[in-house]
Design an enzyme around this catalytic site. Structure first.
Site, PDB file in Angstrom:
ATOM      1  N   ARG A  83     -15.900   4.296   1.337  1.00  0.00           N
ATOM      2  CA  ARG A  83     -15.431   4.155   2.714  1.00  0.00           C
ATOM      3  C   ARG A  83     -14.757   5.440   3.164  1.00  0.00           C
ATOM      4  O   ARG A  83     -13.969   6.041   2.446  1.00  0.00           O
ATOM      5  CB  ARG A  83     -14.448   3.000   2.848  1.00  0.00           C
ATOM      6  N   ARG A  92     -17.872   1.809   8.993  1.00  0.00           N
ATOM      7  CA  ARG A  92     -17.401   1.829   7.602  1.00  0.00           C
ATOM      8  C   ARG A  92     -18.451   1.156   6.724  1.00  0.00           C
ATOM      9  O   ARG A  92     -19.117   0.199   7.140  1.00  0.00           O
ATOM     10  CB  ARG A  92     -16.058   1.131   7.443  1.00  0.00           C
ATOM     11  N   ASP A  95     -14.884  -2.770   4.472  1.00  0.00           N
ATOM     12  CA  ASP A  95     -13.470  -2.918   4.830  1.00  0.00           C
ATOM     13  C   ASP A  95     -13.048  -4.282   4.302  1.00  0.00           C
ATOM     14  O   ASP A  95     -13.740  -5.272   4.558  1.00  0.00           O
ATOM     15  CB  ASP A  95     -13.308  -2.846   6.346  1.00  0.00           C
ATOM     16  N   ASP A  97      -9.804  -6.724   4.306  1.00  0.00           N
ATOM     17  CA  ASP A  97      -8.459  -7.009   4.800  1.00  0.00           C
ATOM     18  C   ASP A  97      -7.910  -8.259   4.119  1.00  0.00           C
ATOM     19  O   ASP A  97      -8.643  -9.241   3.921  1.00  0.00           O
ATOM     20  CB  ASP A  97      -8.476  -7.255   6.320  1.00  0.00           C
TER      21      ASP A  97
HETATM   22  N1  LIG Z   1      -3.163  -7.380   5.746  1.00  0.00           N
HETATM   23  C1  LIG Z   1      -3.664  -6.149   5.481  1.00  0.00           C
HETATM   24  N2  LIG Z   1      -4.864  -6.002   4.888  1.00  0.00           N
HETATM   25  C2  LIG Z   1      -5.367  -4.770   4.637  1.00  0.00           C
HETATM   26  N3  LIG Z   1      -4.732  -3.605   4.930  1.00  0.00           N
HETATM   27  C3  LIG Z   1      -3.526  -3.713   5.497  1.00  0.00           C
HETATM   28  C4  LIG Z   1      -2.939  -4.971   5.807  1.00  0.00           C
HETATM   29  N4  LIG Z   1      -1.736  -4.767   6.384  1.00  0.00           N
HETATM   30  C5  LIG Z   1      -1.575  -3.449   6.445  1.00  0.00           C
HETATM   31  N5  LIG Z   1      -2.623  -2.797   5.902  1.00  0.00           N
HETATM   32  C6  LIG Z   1      -2.721  -1.335   5.840  1.00  0.00           C
HETATM   33  O1  LIG Z   1      -3.635  -0.883   6.829  1.00  0.00           O
HETATM   34  C7  LIG Z   1      -4.098   0.401   6.392  1.00  0.00           C
HETATM   35  C8  LIG Z   1      -5.279   0.828   7.203  1.00  0.00           C
HETATM   36  O2  LIG Z   1      -6.276  -0.144   7.020  1.00  0.00           O
HETATM   37  P1  LIG Z   1      -7.716   0.127   7.670  1.00  0.00           P
HETATM   38  O3  LIG Z   1      -7.920   1.581   7.947  1.00  0.00           O
HETATM   39  O4  LIG Z   1      -8.703  -0.587   6.802  1.00  0.00           O
HETATM   40  O5  LIG Z   1      -7.576  -0.629   9.072  1.00  0.00           O
HETATM   41  P2  LIG Z   1      -8.789  -1.461   9.689  1.00  0.00           P
HETATM   42  O6  LIG Z   1      -9.073  -2.613   8.768  1.00  0.00           O
HETATM   43  O7  LIG Z   1      -9.909  -0.540  10.020  1.00  0.00           O
HETATM   44  O8  LIG Z   1      -8.151  -1.988  11.050  1.00  0.00           O
HETATM   45  P3  LIG Z   1      -7.363  -3.359  11.211  1.00  0.00           P
HETATM   46  O9  LIG Z   1      -6.112  -3.168  10.406  1.00  0.00           O
HETATM   47  O10 LIG Z   1      -7.165  -3.486  12.682  1.00  0.00           O
HETATM   48  O11 LIG Z   1      -8.249  -4.447  10.640  1.00  0.00           O
HETATM   49  C9  LIG Z   1      -4.368   0.142   4.909  1.00  0.00           C
HETATM   50  O12 LIG Z   1      -4.350   1.350   4.179  1.00  0.00           O
HETATM   51  C10 LIG Z   1      -3.226  -0.780   4.518  1.00  0.00           C
HETATM   52  O13 LIG Z   1      -2.197  -0.029   3.886  1.00  0.00           O
HETATM   53  N1  LIG Z   2     -17.479  -6.843  14.472  1.00  0.00           N
HETATM   54  C1  LIG Z   2     -16.502  -6.197  13.823  1.00  0.00           C
HETATM   55  N2  LIG Z   2     -15.739  -5.321  14.492  1.00  0.00           N
HETATM   56  C2  LIG Z   2     -14.730  -4.667  13.835  1.00  0.00           C
HETATM   57  C3  LIG Z   2     -14.504  -4.894  12.467  1.00  0.00           C
HETATM   58  C4  LIG Z   2     -15.340  -5.825  11.791  1.00  0.00           C
HETATM   59  O1  LIG Z   2     -15.185  -6.075  10.560  1.00  0.00           O
HETATM   60  N3  LIG Z   2     -16.303  -6.438  12.497  1.00  0.00           N
HETATM   61  N4  LIG Z   2     -13.477  -4.253  11.817  1.00  0.00           N
HETATM   62  C5  LIG Z   2     -12.664  -3.452  12.500  1.00  0.00           C
HETATM   63  C6  LIG Z   2     -11.497  -2.859  11.828  1.00  0.00           C
HETATM   64  O2  LIG Z   2     -10.993  -3.676  10.827  1.00  0.00           O
HETATM   65  C7  LIG Z   2     -12.875  -3.115  13.902  1.00  0.00           C
HETATM   66  N5  LIG Z   2     -13.958  -3.804  14.513  1.00  0.00           N
END
Ligand SMILES: Nc1ncnc2c1ncn2[C@@H]1O[C@H](COP(=O)(O)OP(=O)(O)OP(=O)(O)O)[C@@H](O)[C@H]1O
Ligand SMILES: Nc1nc2c(c(=O)[nH]1)N=C(CO)CN2
Length: 161
Positions: A83, A92, A95, A97
């Protein structure tokens, strides 16, 4: 064991293979077992719309990993699957979360729980409903949050990778 829910998304490369690779890595997490995997969904990009459609799913796990340890393992999987973070919410390979971890609420530098944008995202709410329909997020059922969103952006994936 604690119960956690993970959201997984990908829109680069062989998306289905990326999802399967991520799941195989999660299966290797110590003291962790995957209890359920949602259907796979093809989803319109959210947040940054000038990019390819995603595949999304959610998994529930039982784990003895602490939240911070689980996050570290998820970040390692993202690194392993190459990634790169170039644009916020941009394309990406994978990802992962952490959406929910037991009933923990925290807002740390590295980790916010529950994930702060669950209720804004049909691509999270719909696969989560496959796992536990009666989950409550910020005082409302998943389907109540879904009523506020455009579920048209999320379709069950029929496979054409
Ligand atoms: N619940 C969580 N799950 C995953 N990452 C988290 C969470 N809370 C905070 N973070 C932090 O967010 C940072 C950036 O995550 P990332 O770049 O994947 O964001 P994203 O998934 O693209 O956007 P979003 O956070 O809006 O889903 C990670 O390095 C992590 O430290
Ligand atoms: N449809 C879709 N859109 C996104 C996604 C994702 O997993 N699916 N993840 C994001 C950042 O976490 C931003 N936008």
């Amino acid at each position: 064991m604690s119960r956690a829910y993970l959201g997984i998304g990908t829109n680069m490369g062989d998306r289905l293979n990326n999802l399967n690779d991520a799941i195989e890595h999660i299966k290797q997490f110590e003291n962790t077992e995957i209890t359920k995997i949602s259907k796979v969904y093809e989803t319109r990009p959210w947040g940054y719309t000038n990019q390819n459609d995603f595949l999304n799913l959610c998994v529930s796990i039982d784990t003895n990993l602490k939240p911070e340890e689980l996050l570290q393992k998820c970040l390692e999987v993202e690194l392993n699957l190459k990634r790169e973070r170039i644009i916020r919410w941009g394309p990406r390979t994978i990802d992962i979360d952490i959406l929910i971890y037991d009933d923990i609420i925290c807002n740390g530098e590295k980790l916010t729980l529950p994930h702060p944008r669950i209720q804004e995202r049909a691509f999270v709410l719909i696969p989560l409903m496959d796992l536990k329909e009666d989950l409550i997020i910020k005082g409302m059922l998943l389907k109540e949050w879904l009523n506020e969103l455009d579920a048209e952006e999320v379709k069950e994936y029929i496979g054409d990778e």
